[in-house]
Design an enzyme around this catalytic site. Structure first.
Site, PDB file in Angstrom:
ATOM      1  N   GLU A 133      32.190 -39.946 -37.843  1.00  0.00           N
ATOM      2  CA  GLU A 133      32.420 -39.676 -39.262  1.00  0.00           C
ATOM      3  C   GLU A 133      32.273 -40.975 -40.053  1.00  0.00           C
ATOM      4  O   GLU A 133      32.703 -42.041 -39.608  1.00  0.00           O
ATOM      5  CB  GLU A 133      33.824 -39.104 -39.476  1.00  0.00           C
ATOM      6  CG  GLU A 133      34.032 -37.717 -38.877  1.00  0.00           C
ATOM      7  CD  GLU A 133      33.441 -36.622 -39.745  1.00  0.00           C
ATOM      8  OE1 GLU A 133      32.996 -36.938 -40.868  1.00  0.00           O
ATOM      9  OE2 GLU A 133      33.419 -35.463 -39.298  1.00  0.00           O
ATOM     10  N   LYS A 164      21.896 -39.027 -48.822  1.00  0.00           N
ATOM     11  CA  LYS A 164      22.764 -38.204 -47.980  1.00  0.00           C
ATOM     12  C   LYS A 164      22.437 -36.740 -48.247  1.00  0.00           C
ATOM     13  O   LYS A 164      22.725 -36.219 -49.318  1.00  0.00           O
ATOM     14  CB  LYS A 164      24.236 -38.472 -48.258  1.00  0.00           C
ATOM     15  CG  LYS A 164      25.160 -37.738 -47.294  1.00  0.00           C
ATOM     16  CD  LYS A 164      26.611 -37.971 -47.600  1.00  0.00           C
ATOM     17  CE  LYS A 164      27.470 -37.339 -46.495  1.00  0.00           C
ATOM     18  NZ  LYS A 164      27.150 -35.923 -46.227  1.00  0.00           N
ATOM     19  N   HIS A 199      22.825 -32.800 -47.999  1.00  0.00           N
ATOM     20  CA  HIS A 199      23.957 -31.874 -47.914  1.00  0.00           C
ATOM     21  C   HIS A 199      23.588 -30.754 -46.951  1.00  0.00           C
ATOM     22  O   HIS A 199      22.874 -29.814 -47.306  1.00  0.00           O
ATOM     23  CB  HIS A 199      24.242 -31.323 -49.312  1.00  0.00           C
ATOM     24  CG  HIS A 199      25.556 -30.625 -49.445  1.00  0.00           C
ATOM     25  ND1 HIS A 199      26.720 -31.092 -48.868  1.00  0.00           N
ATOM     26  CD2 HIS A 199      25.903 -29.479 -50.110  1.00  0.00           C
ATOM     27  CE1 HIS A 199      27.716 -30.283 -49.172  1.00  0.00           C
ATOM     28  NE2 HIS A 199      27.253 -29.297 -49.918  1.00  0.00           N
ATOM     29  N   GLY A 200      24.019 -30.889 -45.707  1.00  0.00           N
ATOM     30  CA  GLY A 200      23.652 -29.904 -44.699  1.00  0.00           C
ATOM     31  C   GLY A 200      24.647 -29.882 -43.562  1.00  0.00           C
ATOM     32  O   GLY A 200      25.851 -30.036 -43.765  1.00  0.00           O
ATOM     33  N   ASN A 212      25.342 -31.421 -39.546  1.00  0.00           N
ATOM     34  CA  ASN A 212      24.941 -32.406 -38.544  1.00  0.00           C
ATOM     35  C   ASN A 212      24.268 -31.705 -37.365  1.00  0.00           C
ATOM     36  O   ASN A 212      24.732 -30.671 -36.888  1.00  0.00           O
ATOM     37  CB  ASN A 212      26.167 -33.188 -38.077  1.00  0.00           C
ATOM     38  CG  ASN A 212      25.790 -34.363 -37.205  1.00  0.00           C
ATOM     39  OD1 ASN A 212      25.779 -34.254 -35.986  1.00  0.00           O
ATOM     40  ND2 ASN A 212      25.477 -35.479 -37.826  1.00  0.00           N
ATOM     41  N   PHE A 241      17.686 -39.069 -39.116  1.00  0.00           N
ATOM     42  CA  PHE A 241      18.153 -40.353 -39.651  1.00  0.00           C
ATOM     43  C   PHE A 241      18.540 -41.384 -38.596  1.00  0.00           C
ATOM     44  O   PHE A 241      18.746 -42.544 -38.932  1.00  0.00           O
ATOM     45  CB  PHE A 241      19.305 -40.162 -40.646  1.00  0.00           C
ATOM     46  CG  PHE A 241      20.442 -39.287 -40.186  1.00  0.00           C
ATOM     47  CD1 PHE A 241      21.298 -39.682 -39.174  1.00  0.00           C
ATOM     48  CD2 PHE A 241      20.661 -38.070 -40.803  1.00  0.00           C
ATOM     49  CE1 PHE A 241      22.356 -38.885 -38.778  1.00  0.00           C
ATOM     50  CE2 PHE A 241      21.721 -37.252 -40.421  1.00  0.00           C
ATOM     51  CZ  PHE A 241      22.574 -37.664 -39.407  1.00  0.00           C
ATOM     52  N   LYS A 275      29.372 -41.291 -52.440  1.00  0.00           N
ATOM     53  CA  LYS A 275      29.254 -39.878 -52.807  1.00  0.00           C
ATOM     54  C   LYS A 275      29.410 -39.678 -54.306  1.00  0.00           C
ATOM     55  O   LYS A 275      30.237 -40.312 -54.957  1.00  0.00           O
ATOM     56  CB  LYS A 275      30.304 -39.044 -52.059  1.00  0.00           C
ATOM     57  CG  LYS A 275      30.129 -39.051 -50.553  1.00  0.00           C
ATOM     58  CD  LYS A 275      31.103 -38.132 -49.863  1.00  0.00           C
ATOM     59  CE  LYS A 275      30.623 -36.714 -49.877  1.00  0.00           C
ATOM     60  NZ  LYS A 275      31.425 -35.827 -49.009  1.00  0.00           N
TER      61      LYS A 275
END
Length: 416
Positions: free
Chosen positions: A30, A57, A59-60, A62, A173, A271
């Site tokens: 995390e 980043k 938004h989905g 992992n 990534f 964020k």
């Protein structure tokens, strides 16, 4: 409303599951959210002026792709562990042919680079997509056959923003590997991973949005950061209003390098306030921008920052044309624009820096579009909007840097 139905079939295949020691699965750590305290800690340990790399980043969910030596079957993992082959996870099975090609190519290149066989090669990334509410984009309902049953492919995230595509996609990534079954995972340095990613046709991966010292990265305004992903997955001509990105993942450029001994955090999330997972108010009051003071100080130090052009325009020909467009923003053109305006708007104090910058930007775009190739003029709408924003930004920067001299020269009393 248009609806399309597509079905893909996948045969259930036996899987050699991981033993109780969990030696194959590598849980993705995390990432801490950025805030003023953590940024000050970087300053205190001397890492603030090191090079940092920021990527969007997504938004989905992992998602990991595992290639294990001696096994023909590729394994897939969510954040909590490697999945059995018949587990329905947003319908990722529809991507399996592409995912297999990606990991096979990466394994071959990495083994060649290391000049040895590797026990496990892992690509970490994000599964995303499944929602794009644009009137010109048909609603899709697709299913995939998993273990003999039709399963609906569902949206990974259902928020109003960011939206990326009506279809499911994978965004890579990180690359990790284990040399032996009992060994530890090694993470490739960002630049080494990107070198491999960019050699795999069709692979979407985390390109640098901005890189440099933290003072530069922190000057990037995540509150007004429009997602860069839709043009990369075929949605470039279908802009959505307010399609803000979730934010940035910011990594130390030496993360994964042998001998690197950091004294502070090496990965942070920047964020957008709308995606903060907690409120600083004990009563759960309005969310606040915990980076506001840091961003203000960084902007004063490094200036306002935009995404690197290469993260917006990825076609080589379009990128070259975009750089040429920005080269049109120059001192000689500014002088030409001033000669057309005359001195009266300045004498009456009617001309502002923003107004002059807008006139300069319009002149740049007019001349560029007049002479450029039709293929460049017809680039996707979202990229055109971004390029216009860059031209205005560079025009403002040029005008502001010369504003005092401009006022002096446009005075009726000025003489060479």
């Amino acid at each position: 409303m248009l609806r399309r139905l597509g079905v893909r079939h996948f045969r259930r295949t036996p899987l050699l599951f991981v033993g109780g020691d969990g030696s194959i699965f590598e849980r993705y750590t995390e990432i801490d959210n950025s805030n003023e305290r953590r940024i000050n800690a970087l300053k205190g340990c001397g890492m603030f002026e090191d090079e940092w790399i920021a990527t969007e980043k997504v938004h989905g969910a992992n998602f990991g792709i595992y290639s294990i030596e001696g096994e023909k079957m590729i394994r897939y993992a969510k954040r909590s562990g490697i999945m059995p082959p018949n587990e329905h996870f947003f319908g990722y099975h529809i991507l399996i042919p592409e995912l297999q090609r990606y990991i096979t190519s990466i394994r071959e290149m990495l083994c060649e680079k290391q000049k040895k066989k590797l026990h496990v090669v892992l690509i970490n990334g994000e599964l995303f997509g499944g929602k794009y509410d644009h009137p010109s984009v048909p609603k899709t309902r697709k299913t995939v056959m998993v273990a003999g049953k039709p399963r609906t492919i569902s949206a990974v995230q259902t928020d109003s923003f960011p939206q990326y595509s009506p279809d499911l996609h994978f965004y890579a990534f990180d690359i990790k590997y284990k040399e032996t079954e009992d060994g530890d995972y090694t993470t490739l340095v960002y630049d080494e991973a990107i070198e491999l990613f960019q050699r795999v046709p069709g692979l979407l991966y985390a390109r640098a949005v901005i890189r440099g010292p933290m003072s530069k990265v922190a000057a990037f305004d995540v509150e007004r950061f429009v997602t860069t992903i839709p043009p990369l997955v075929g949605m470039g001509n279908y802009p959505l209003t307010g399609n803000w990105a979730e934010g940035l993942v910011v990594k130390h450029s030496r993360l994964g390098m042998a001998g690197f001994d950091p004294k502070g955090p090496t990965v942070l999330k920047f964020k957008c306030t709308a995606f903060q997972e907690i409120s600083t108010d004990r009563a759960q009051g309005p969310r606040v921008d915990e980076m506001r003071n840091v961003r203000r100080d960084s902007i004063n130090r490094a200036g306002v920052q935009l995404p690197d052009l290469e993260s917006i325009v990825q076609d080589p020909i379009q990128l070259e044309a975009s750089k040429l467009l920005l080269n049109h923003v120059c001192e000689n053109r500014l002088k030409n624009v001033l000669s057309k305006i005359g001195t009266e708007p300045f004498e009456k104090e009617e001309m502002t820096p923003d107004q002059l910058a807008t006139l300069l930007a319009k002149d740049v775009l007019k001349d560029f579009l007049k002479d450029t190739e039709p293929s460049i003029v017809n680039i996707p709408v979202l990229i055109r909007k971004d390029l216009t924003r860059y031209v205005i930004f560079e025009s403002r920067r040029l005008v502001c840097s010369q504003w005092k001299d401009i006022l002096k020269r446009q005075s009726p009393d000025f003489s060479e």
